[in-house]
Design a protein around this motif. Structure first.
Motif, PDB file in Angstrom:
ATOM      1  N   PRO A 105      45.283  74.613  35.370  1.00 25.60           N
ATOM      2  CA  PRO A 105      44.450  75.131  36.526  1.00 25.60           C
ATOM      3  C   PRO A 105      44.449  76.479  36.738  1.00 25.60           C
ATOM      4  CG  PRO A 105      45.707  72.950  36.940  1.00 25.60           C
ATOM      5  CD  PRO A 105      46.456  73.624  35.835  1.00 25.60           C
ATOM      6  N   LEU A 106      45.519  77.015  36.798  1.00 33.02           N
ATOM      7  CA  LEU A 106      45.512  78.568  37.207  1.00 33.02           C
ATOM      8  C   LEU A 106      44.856  79.395  36.270  1.00 33.02           C
ATOM      9  CD1 LEU A 106      46.734  79.802  39.868  1.00 33.02           C
ATOM     10  CD2 LEU A 106      48.636  80.535  38.461  1.00 33.02           C
ATOM     11  N   ARG A 133      42.730  78.550  34.116  1.00 28.98           N
ATOM     12  CA  ARG A 133      41.310  78.228  34.053  1.00 28.98           C
ATOM     13  C   ARG A 133      40.669  78.971  35.062  1.00 28.98           C
ATOM     14  NH1 ARG A 133      41.435  72.241  34.024  1.00 28.98           N
ATOM     15  NH2 ARG A 133      39.196  72.231  33.756  1.00 28.98           N
ATOM     16  N   SER A 134      41.338  78.900  36.470  1.00 30.16           N
ATOM     17  CA  SER A 134      40.818  79.475  37.441  1.00 30.16           C
ATOM     18  C   SER A 134      40.603  81.037  37.145  1.00 30.16           C
ATOM     19  CB  SER A 134      41.678  79.419  38.949  1.00 30.16           C
ATOM     20  OG  SER A 134      41.732  80.156  39.915  1.00 30.16           O
TER      21      SER A 134
END
Lengths: 440, 440
Positions: free
Chosen positions: A262-263, A265-266
Motif C-alpha cells: 500500500p505504501l 501504491r500510495s
C-alpha cells in the motif's frame, strides 16, 4: 473456487489436486501460505512450474529469489517460452543474465530473442511454439509431422507454411483433417491468412485477431519469416491489461494491483495529487485578479461548483469518447471532431438555458438581499455555455494533438487537464461576471 | 486498409475483391456508398452475407429494411446463428417475428432458443455450431464424423462428448489427430475441460476462457446438456464492449458509437448533465448557510477549486481502482478496503500538509489585505485532509455496497457521485472555516 483440506496426508492431497487447473493451483498457493511446501510436494515441480506464472508478480519474484539454484533451474525448465520471457521481465535488467544462464542453450537463445523486441510490439508478446512446414511437402507428410511434433503443452489450432523461407499462409488443423492425402498443400493452405509484423503495435495485432476472427495470428519478421504466434487467449490477457491501463489513465493511477505494498501504491498516486495542489495555486493567483468582482458579488461563489462541475463532466465525456474511438476503431478525425463539437454545442446551450432558469428561480425563491438576480442568472448561464464548450473542445482535440505529436493520447486525461479546464471555466465565469455585473 | 478502384468493370472488381476478408468488405461497403450495389454484384450475396455483420449497427438496420422480402431471406440465409441472433436484437422486439418467419424451421428454432437467454448470460452469447459426439464411440468413428460434418464456416478446435445426454468433456482436434485408432475415447477426452452454465454471467465465462487458456468454452444447461460454445474470439469482442462500457460508466456516457446520429447521442448525454445542474443547486442552497463566513472571508473562494479538485481526484482514483478490482479479479473486500483506506490516509495527510505550506506561502507573498493568513492556510489544509479522505472512503465503499444491493458497481462512478463529493468537500471546507475563522 476449489476447496481443499490441506490437513490431509500428502498422498490424499495428491489425489484431491489431480485434476485442478494450474490457475486454480496458483490461487490455492497464494491463499494457503502455511501449506505451500506441502502443496508443491503433492503436485510435483512440473505442475508447480505450470501454475507458477499464474501467481501474482510480487509472489513470483519473492518465491523465486528464495529458491536454491538447482530448484530455480528445475522450475524454469517447466515454463513455456513466452511465460519465461514475461517472468524475466519482472526483474531489473541487471538480474536478467542471472536467470538466463540457468536455461539450456536453445531455450536461452529463443528467450533472448523475445526479450529483444520493444515492449509494445507484436514480437514481444508472441510465442515461439508453432508448427511451420514447407508448403512443397504433401498432406501426408505434414500430417505425420504434426503427429510427431505435437506436444501436450502447445496449442496448435493452425499450422503455418513457408516456401523457401518466407511465410506463405496458414491451414487450420480442421482443414488438414478433411484434406485428402493426394491434395496439393498449395490448394488448401490459406494464402490470405492474416499476419502481423514483429514490430507492429500490440494493439494492432489484437485488432487483427478480433476483426478477422482467427484463433491464432502469425507474427513474421521483415524478411517474412515466421517468428512467433499470438493466440486469441493471449489477446484476451493483453486486452485486460489494456483496459486497466486505459481506466487508470483516465484517473491518473499507475498501479491498481493488489499485489504491491500500500505504501508503494500510495507513493505512485501522490505525485499527481501534489501537482494538482500546485496547479490550484495558479488558479488561486488568477482568481485574485477578480477579487473586486467577488467581493461585491459573493453570490457568485454559490454557483462556482456548478460551473466547475459541468465543465468537468462534459470535458471527461469528450475525452473518453475520443480516446475510446482512437483505441478501438479507426475513426476519421475530422468527422469525429465535427460530430463531437456539434454535440458539445447542443449540450452546452441546453445546460446553459436550464442553468439560467434554475438559478433565477433559486435566487427568486431563496430569502436573500442580492440585487440583480436576473443578471446573476445570466452570468451563470452564459458562463456554463462557454466553459462547457471550451472544455469539450479541449477534450476532443487534445487526444488527436497528442497522437500527432507522437505521445500517448491517454495522457489527455487525468488531473492536469481537469485543472486546466477548471482554470478556463473560472476565468470565463469571473470575466463574464465582471463585464455584466461591474461594468454594466 | 484496402484500396479498391470501384471504377473498374465488375469482372475486374470481382478479381480484386477475391481474397478480401469479410470485415474489410464491410469497411469498403461503409465507405463507398455510391458503389454499394456494384460491390454486392462483384462479391455475390453469400460473401455479402458474411460481411454484413461487420457493418455498423445503424447501417445494418437501414440497409436490411430497404430490401425486398426475397432478398432479405437470401441475406439471412448466410448469417451464422449467433450473428443472426445479434442482428435480430438490433430491432425492436415487435419486429423480431417479422425476421424469424423468413428463416427455415431448424434455424428459427435455434435462434429463438438463443434469444430466450438473458442478455448478460453465457447462453446468450454462445454459438450453437459445435461438434458433440457420444463418448462411447471409437476414435475412428469420431474422426470420420468430424471429416463429414466439418463445414467451412465453423471453427472447430475442440470437439465435445456426451455420455447418454450429459456433457462429459472436450478433446482438442490436435489430440484427436495424434490418437491411435484403437484408443478408447474415455482415455483421451479431458473430463476436466472447463465449462460454463448457460445462466452464468458473461463476465465469468470470459474469465474462465482467460484463466484456463482455452480457445473454446462449452456452455451447458442445467441438465448438463451442451447448448453452445463461446470462442476466445467471441470473448475478445465481449471484452471490447465491456471495456467501452466501463469507461463510459466512469464518465456517464451511454453510446460512444460513431454510428448513431449526433443529435441522438447528444440527447443520451444530456440527462446526466442536467441532473448535475440540479444537484449543484442543492449545493448552492447549502452554501447559503455559510454566507456569513464567506462574506467576511472572501479569500476562501480562492481555494475552493483546490478543495473540490483534490477531493474529486482522489475519489475517482478510489472508485476506478475498486471497480477494476471487482471486474477483473476476485479481490477480497476487507483486505482491499483496508489497503485503500491506508493509502487514502497517507495521501490525504501529505496533500493537506503540502496544502498548508503552499497556501501560507502564497498568501504571504501575494500582496493582499487579509488578516489571519496562518489560520486560512490551516483551514485549507485541514479541509483538504478531511474532504479527500471522505471522498476516497465513498469511492472505495460505494462499489461494494452497490454490488451487495444487487446493482451494477459501475453506477458508483459518474456525475452524481462527483456532485455528492463536491457537496461533502464544500461542507467540510466552510464548516472548518466557520469554526476556525469565525468562532475562534
Amino acid at each position: 473456487m476449489i476447496d481443499i483440506n490441506f490437513e490431509l496426508p500428502v498422498s490424499k492431497l495428491k489425489e484431491a489436486l489431480k485434476n485442478v487447473h494450474p490457475s486454480d493451483i496458483a490461487v490455492l498457493f497464494e491463499d494457503n501460505a502455511e501449506y505451500r511446501e506441502k502443496l508443491i510436494e503433492a503436485i510435483g515441480i512440473r505442475r508447480f512450474g505450470e501454475a507458477f506464472i499464474y501467481l501474482n508478480d510480487d509472489l513470483q519474484v519473492r518465491y523465486y529469489l528464495k529458491l536454491e539454484e538447482n530448484k530455480k533451474r528445475e522450475l524454469l525448465k517447466h515454463f513455456e517460452l513466452d511465460d519465461l520471457k514475461t517472468f524475466i521481465e519482472l526483474f531489473r535488467v541487471s538480474y536478467h543474465e542471472e536467470i538466463l544462464r540457468l536455461l539450456g542453450k536453445e531455450r536461452r537463445e529463443k528467450v533472448v530473442k523475445l526479450l529483444s523486441y520493444d515492449g509494445d510490439t507484436a514480437g514481444s508478446i508472441s510465442s515461439p511454439s508453432f508448427m511451420y512446414f514447407d508448403i512443397n511437402s504433401t498432406v501426408k507428410e505434414v500430417t505425420s509431422k504434426v503427429i510427431k511434433e505435437s506436444d501436450d503443452n502447445d496449442e496448435i489450432d493452425v499450422i503455418f507454411f513457408h516456401d523457401d523461407v518466407r511465410f506463405v499462409g496458414g491451414l487450420r488443423l480442421q482443414d488438414l483433417i478433411i484434406a485428402r492425402e493426394s491434395m496439393a498443400l498449395y490448394d488448401i493452405v490459406d494464402e490470405n491468412y492474416p499476419y502481423a509484423y514483429a514490430d507492429d503495435l500490440v494493439a494492432s495485432a489484437v485488432r487483427k485477431i478480433r476483426n478477422y476472427d482467427v484463433s491464432v495470428l502469425p507474427v513474421i519478421d521483415d524478411k517474412k519469416v515466421l517468428v512467433g504466434i499470438i493466440t486469441a487467449d493471449d489477446a484476451l490477457d493483453i486486452m485486460k491489461e489494456d483496459h486497466i491501463d486505459a481506466v487508470e489513465g483516465l484517473v491518473a493511477l499507475h498501479d491498481h494491483s493488489d499485489a504491491s505494498s500500500p505504501l508503494k501504491r500510495s507513493m505512485q498516486r501522490l505525485p499527481w495529487l501534489l501537482m494538482s495542489v500546485v496547479l490550484n495555486i495558479v488558479i488561486a493567483t488568477f482568481l485574485t485578479t477578480f477579487s473586486d468582482t467577488i467581493d461585491s458579488n459573493v453570490v457568485l461563489v454559490m454557483f462556482q461548483p456548478m460551473i466547475l462541475g459541468m465543465a468537468g463532466n462534459i470535458g471527461t465525456q469528450s475525452i473518453a469518447v475520443t480516446i475510446l474511438g482512437l483505441h478501438h476503431e479507426k475513426i476519421k478525425p475530422m468527422r469525429h471532431i465535427r460530430k463531437e463539437l456539434f454535440i458539445a454545442i447542443i449540450n452546452s446551450l441546453i445546460s446553459g438555458l436550464v442553468g439560467v432558469l434554475i438559478v433565477f428561480g433559486f435566487l427568486y425563491l431563496m430569502p436573500n438581499d442580492y440585487a440583480d438576480i436576473d443578471k446573476v442568472a445570466m452570468v451563470v448561464g452564459i458562463s456554463l455555455v462557454l466553459s462547457m464548450f471550451v472544455s469539450a473542445l479541449v477534450g476532443v482535440l487534445l487526444p488527436f494533438i497528442l497522437r500527432k505529436l507522437g505521445a500517448d493520447e491517454k495522457a489527455a486525461s487525468g488531473p492536469i487537464i481537469s485543472t486546466v479546464n477548471d482554470f478556463a471555466a473560472l476565468g470565463i465565469y469571473f470575466l463574464v461576471a465582471t463585464i455584466l455585473l461591474i461594468n454594466m
